[in-house]
Design a protein around this motif. Sequence first.
Motif, short mmCIF file in Angstrom:
data_model
loop_
_atom_site.label_atom_id
_atom_site.label_comp_id
_atom_site.label_asym_id
_atom_site.label_seq_id
_atom_site.Cartn_x
_atom_site.Cartn_y
_atom_site.Cartn_z
N HIS A 374 28.87 -37.05 -41.54
CA HIS A 374 27.95 -36.82 -40.42
C HIS A 374 28.72 -36.54 -39.13
O HIS A 374 29.77 -37.14 -38.90
CB HIS A 374 27.09 -38.07 -40.15
CG HIS A 374 26.14 -38.39 -41.25
ND1 HIS A 374 26.54 -38.76 -42.51
CD2 HIS A 374 24.78 -38.40 -41.26
CE1 HIS A 374 25.48 -38.98 -43.26
NE2 HIS A 374 24.38 -38.76 -42.52
N GLN A 375 28.15 -35.64 -38.34
CA GLN A 375 28.73 -35.40 -37.04
C GLN A 375 27.95 -36.24 -36.02
O GLN A 375 26.70 -36.18 -35.98
CB GLN A 375 28.62 -33.92 -36.69
CG GLN A 375 29.53 -33.53 -35.56
CD GLN A 375 29.20 -32.16 -35.01
OE1 GLN A 375 28.40 -31.42 -35.59
NE2 GLN A 375 29.82 -31.82 -33.90
N LYS A 414 24.00 -35.17 -39.34
CA LYS A 414 24.31 -35.49 -37.93
C LYS A 414 23.53 -36.71 -37.43
O LYS A 414 22.49 -37.08 -37.99
CB LYS A 414 24.02 -34.28 -37.04
CG LYS A 414 22.57 -33.89 -37.00
CD LYS A 414 22.37 -32.73 -36.04
CE LYS A 414 20.92 -32.30 -36.16
NZ LYS A 414 20.62 -31.01 -35.72
#
Length: 499
Positions: A374-375, A414
């Motif tokens: 995940h960002q 994200k």
Amino acid sequence: MIKPFPEVTVLQDREGVNHQVAQLLPVALYMTDQDGLLTFYNEKAAELWGRRPRLNDPTELPFCGSWKLYHPDGTVMSHAQCPMAKALRYNRSYKGEEVCLERPDGSRAIALVNIDPIFGPDGKLEGAVNVFYDITSYKAMEEHSRLQASIVESSEDAIISKDLKSIIKSWNHGAEKIFGYTEKEAVGRSVTMLIPPDRLHEEQEILGRIYRGEQVKHFETIRLTKDGKKIPISLTISPIKNNRGEVIGASKIARDITESTRLKQQLQENAEKLEQLNSYKDEFIGIASHELKTPLTTIKAYLQLLQRELKEETQQQFVTTTLNHVSKLTRLVSELLDVSKVQAGKLAFNFEDFDFDELLKEGIQAIQQTNQTHQIICEDCPENTLIRADRHRLEQVIINLLTNAIKYSPNADKVIIHVTKEENNILVSVKDFGMGIPSSELDKLFSRFFRVEGLPPNIQGLGMGLYISNEIIKGHQGKMWVESEWNKGSVFYFRLPLS
Ligand code: ADP
């Protein structure tokens, strides 16, 4: 509608009955000849019958002016069976019999009849006179009283009445069962015989309230039985008033609450025991996690030393994996320790001034290092937000929210953070696009050891993170909350005062 009475005002008939006087009587009266032909009736009789039968008319119904007749049990009574017919047939009086009369409009009345045959000077039967009166309302009252009496009698509660001098006036079966005195033994004696000496003042207080016309409801006290046993009872006492509205006594309903008191006591004891066990458990968790912390720190230190010594890559890899697991264990142990601190009210804070953005960046970096799936995006995060708080504890909150956001959104890529600087507060939100939380579970989310039911088995946890985070935010006079939609994602918020 009853037609006007057709008689002449004053009439002296053969039997010497003054018809004018008969009209003035408050009771119904009628007369027949020896064949049952109606020869006279007064206004009250017409009212009760609801009709005015013709006099001396053989086409009229004989023996009685009523339209229809019934026995007291409701079965039909023919006119030939009525008491007047019997009086004429058997030449005798009929006193106190009840007959149900039905009027042409279908309404009914119960009449009490008093019939005397009339004999001529030669002793021959010449007719009969019936003086009867309407006892319908009296019968209804009687029925009502009988019903009330049977309710009182069949009640499991003691129902007692007393006068204003506390003398018992009535005593039901329930009272006999609860207190052991029979009705004969109790009526006429003072109700104080049921009151333990140290509670005699209660009677004065109760009487005072009764005098003022007040009711005493569910008053829990102790009373004495005939054999001297003390029993817990609940009393409801109401004033008894006469028809002028004056208080003349009191009715008491006493319920034996021995069993419910015992159950209440037992429940309380059980709750106390549970609380005690719970505090033992919390104490144990506190001690155990504290004792686990030291060896874990030592293991970690030696593993790090070993890692430096080892040259071979596979061996290094083994140690790295072991170190990761030790870190997990350390986190778990310190969370357990935190939970027990919260329970004991010993979660302490070290307040200092620092830049919140720096702390946030460090938190994001730490998570991002171990999670590449995940960002973590910090949208419009302001810089230089000076805050006075416990840095280490706030970092714990941020790490927990970010870890959860990633952990509970395995198919997303994200997580978005928002920081808003308000006048005196800072508002932080962490948004994910994961599984979300069912609305029915939202209010339990910050409870100790709570986890949403039916989570995939590979998503592990113990339900401590949010509980601790919420306590940390509360400890900063802040607030934490969540908005979530099942299968769409969640947004966790916390608002903190800047100083
Ligand atoms: P843990 O994650 O160890 O179970 P937490 O106290 O951090 O404990 O979270 C409690 C529960 O709240 C989790 O078990 C999960 O059911 C739910 N939860 C927390 N964060 C999220 C999130 N971002 N998305 C969906 N569910 C969450």
